[in-house]
Write a protein that holds these residues in place. Structure first.
Motif, PDB file in Angstrom:
ATOM      1  N   GLY A 165       0.762  -1.254   0.000  1.00 54.44           N
ATOM      2  CA  GLY A 165       0.000   0.000   0.000  1.00 54.44           C
ATOM      3  C   GLY A 165       0.785   1.291   0.000  1.00 54.44           C
ATOM      4  N   GLU A 166       2.135   1.233  -0.150  1.00 53.01           N
ATOM      5  CA  GLU A 166       2.863   2.501  -0.193  1.00 53.01           C
ATOM      6  C   GLU A 166       2.332   3.368  -1.332  1.00 53.01           C
ATOM      7  N   HIS A 167       2.438   4.640  -1.180  1.00 53.87           N
ATOM      8  CA  HIS A 167       1.934   5.675  -2.096  1.00 53.87           C
ATOM      9  C   HIS A 167       0.403   5.763  -2.076  1.00 53.87           C
ATOM     10  N   ALA A 168      -0.300   4.634  -2.265  1.00 50.54           N
ATOM     11  CA  ALA A 168      -1.771   4.705  -2.212  1.00 50.54           C
ATOM     12  C   ALA A 168      -2.203   5.228  -0.838  1.00 50.54           C
ATOM     13  N   VAL A 169      -1.404   4.902   0.196  1.00 50.88           N
ATOM     14  CA  VAL A 169      -1.746   5.295   1.573  1.00 50.88           C
ATOM     15  C   VAL A 169      -1.758   6.827   1.721  1.00 50.88           C
ATOM     16  N   VAL A 170      -0.944   7.511   0.929  1.00 49.96           N
ATOM     17  CA  VAL A 170      -0.911   8.983   0.968  1.00 49.96           C
ATOM     18  C   VAL A 170      -2.257   9.539   0.481  1.00 49.96           C
ATOM     19  N   ILE A 176       2.193   6.600   8.308  1.00 51.77           N
ATOM     20  CA  ILE A 176       2.356   5.156   8.556  1.00 51.77           C
ATOM     21  C   ILE A 176       3.689   4.856   9.258  1.00 51.77           C
ATOM     22  N   ASP A 177       4.758   5.580   8.889  1.00 46.64           N
ATOM     23  CA  ASP A 177       6.072   5.281   9.466  1.00 46.64           C
ATOM     24  C   ASP A 177       6.091   5.547  10.972  1.00 46.64           C
ATOM     25  N   ASN A 178       5.662   6.758  11.378  1.00 44.18           N
ATOM     26  CA  ASN A 178       5.688   7.077  12.807  1.00 44.18           C
ATOM     27  C   ASN A 178       4.754   6.153  13.589  1.00 44.18           C
TER      28      ASN A 178
HETATM   29  O1  PMV Z   1      10.493   5.204   1.638  1.00 41.71           O
HETATM   30  P1  PMV Z   1       9.904   5.666   2.903  1.00 41.71           P
HETATM   31  O2  PMV Z   1      10.379   4.918   4.116  1.00 41.71           O
HETATM   32  O3  PMV Z   1      10.105   7.160   3.087  1.00 41.71           O
HETATM   33  O4  PMV Z   1       8.305   5.378   2.864  1.00 41.71           O
HETATM   34  C1  PMV Z   1       7.445   6.191   2.115  1.00 41.71           C
HETATM   35  C2  PMV Z   1       6.071   5.611   2.045  1.00 41.71           C
HETATM   36  C3  PMV Z   1       5.090   6.434   1.191  1.00 41.71           C
HETATM   37  O5  PMV Z   1       3.842   5.730   1.195  1.00 41.71           O
HETATM   38  C4  PMV Z   1       5.568   6.531  -0.239  1.00 41.71           C
HETATM   39  C5  PMV Z   1       4.869   7.824   1.736  1.00 41.71           C
HETATM   40  C6  PMV Z   1       4.053   7.899   3.009  1.00 41.71           C
HETATM   41  O6  PMV Z   1       4.105   8.955   3.649  1.00 41.71           O
HETATM   42  O7  PMV Z   1       3.325   6.959   3.341  1.00 41.71           O
END
Ligand code: PMV
Length: 322
Positions: free
Chosen positions: A16-21, A151-153
């Motif tokens: 789901g990366e990017h779509a989550v934004v 999502i990261d924090n």
């Molecule tokens: O590559 P990273 O650890 O900065 O993860 C980014 C994840 C994205 O979905 C692309 C951006 C986000 O804020 O969720």
């Protein structure tokens, strides 16, 4: 004098990366093999308010006063000052150490923020709760890139697999059957802010196509959450591949990522994909006891670095300090 210390893990986005934004769900897990550790030593002989900071992994050796006010570290100090309604800190030395490769998709920035907030608040005599840590670390994510999903924090604060959706209450994902991932660095990655901005631009240019991509990723993520809850690892593996196929269409892969994924699959991985913002950085491959060594070795032979095998969902006590 003993140090006050706190640690925080790395993270990997499974789906789901990017779509989550853009408001779609994503799944992320803590990676406990890689960690940031922040240790704070009181300096009772030094001038009150003097705060020394060293962070060898980014070549930082400075004092708080010398920081650029726009620096994420300066902002962390400001957040803590405001939280405790204080104008200066007791003199101290802050040491930041991390085994998380910087800017590679494993959440090194959020990990530093979380460990730092916990250590400094403990040093002030009143450790912040998870909710405050998560909120403040999100403020710092906004400096790293303007529109973070959060999502990261979240996954790094709570140290549990999460099914995450922007601005929704956090949902901890129950893992029925622990599974193993090989994680491996494909090499330097474009900055997350640049990659996120480029996807936003592409979405603005062709909203129909990009909404379709995001919806498909959202569906894959929901199915993946079900597979994790059911312990259906074959389905989980093929969902990794489905998600990767869309990330590829969004031009987020690289030739080396594609090569590593192909090698992982040919070596027996059930599925593989990039993780994080893409355009470089880490790949993840779903393996089992029979395939993990071979996948590890083949990725190493193909030039990947920072390779680790990690187990997701194994019972462990959450303990911020080790
Ligand atoms: O590559 P990273 O650890 O900065 O993860 C980014 C994840 C994205 O979905 C692309 C951006 C986000 O804020 O969720």
């Amino acid at each position: 004098m003993p140090a006050i210390a706190s640690s925080a893990p790395a993270k990997a986005i499974l789906f789901g990366e990017h779509a989550v934004v853009f408001g779609y769900p994503a799944i992320a897990v803590p990676i406990n093999e890689l960690k940031t550790r922040v240790a704070i030593f009181a300096l009772p002989q030094a001038t009150p308010g003097q705060v020394k900071i060293s962070s060898p992994m980014i070549g930082m050796d400075t004092t708080m006063d010398q920081l650029d006010p726009a620096d994420p570290m300066a902002r962390l100090f400001e957040l803590i000052k405001k939280h405790f309604s204080i104008s200066h800190f007791p003199a101290c030395q802050i040491q930041i150490q991390s085994t998380i490769p910087v800017g590679s998709g494993l959440g090194s920035g959020a990990s530093v923020s979380v460990a730092f907030l916990r250590a400094l608040s403990s040093f002030m005599g009143s450790p912040l709760g998870d909710e405050d840590v998560c909120t403040y670390a999100f403020e710092i994510e906004k400096i790293h890139h303007a529109t973070p999903s959060g999502i990261d924090n979240t996954v790094i604060t709570y140290e549990k697999p999460v099914l995450y959706r922007k601005k929704k209450p956090i949902s901890i994902l129950k893992v029925k059957k622990p599974f193993e991932l090989v994680i491996a660095n494909s090499g330097p990655k474009e900055s997350t802010s640049k990659t996120v901005a480029s996807i936003r631009e592409k979405h603005d240019q062709d909203p129909f196509l990009y909404d379709h991509y995001f919806e498909s990723i959202g569906r894959i993520t929901k199915n993946a959450a079900l597979a994790i809850k059911r312990g259906d690892l074959d389905t989980l593996g093929s969902l990794f591949n489905d998600n990767q196929a869309i990330l590829n269409k969004m031009d987020l892969s690289t030739a080396h990522i594609d090569e590593l994924i192909e090698i992982a699959l040919n070596s027996g991985a059930k599925g593989a994909k990039l993780t994080g913002a893409g355009k470089g950085g880490f790949v993840i491959a779903l393996v089992d006891q029979k395939t993990r060594e071979r996948v590890f070795r083949k990725l190493q032979d193909a030039g990947a670095t920072d390779i680790h095998i990690t187990t997701i969902g194994a019972p462990r006590l959450t303990q911020h300090e080790k």
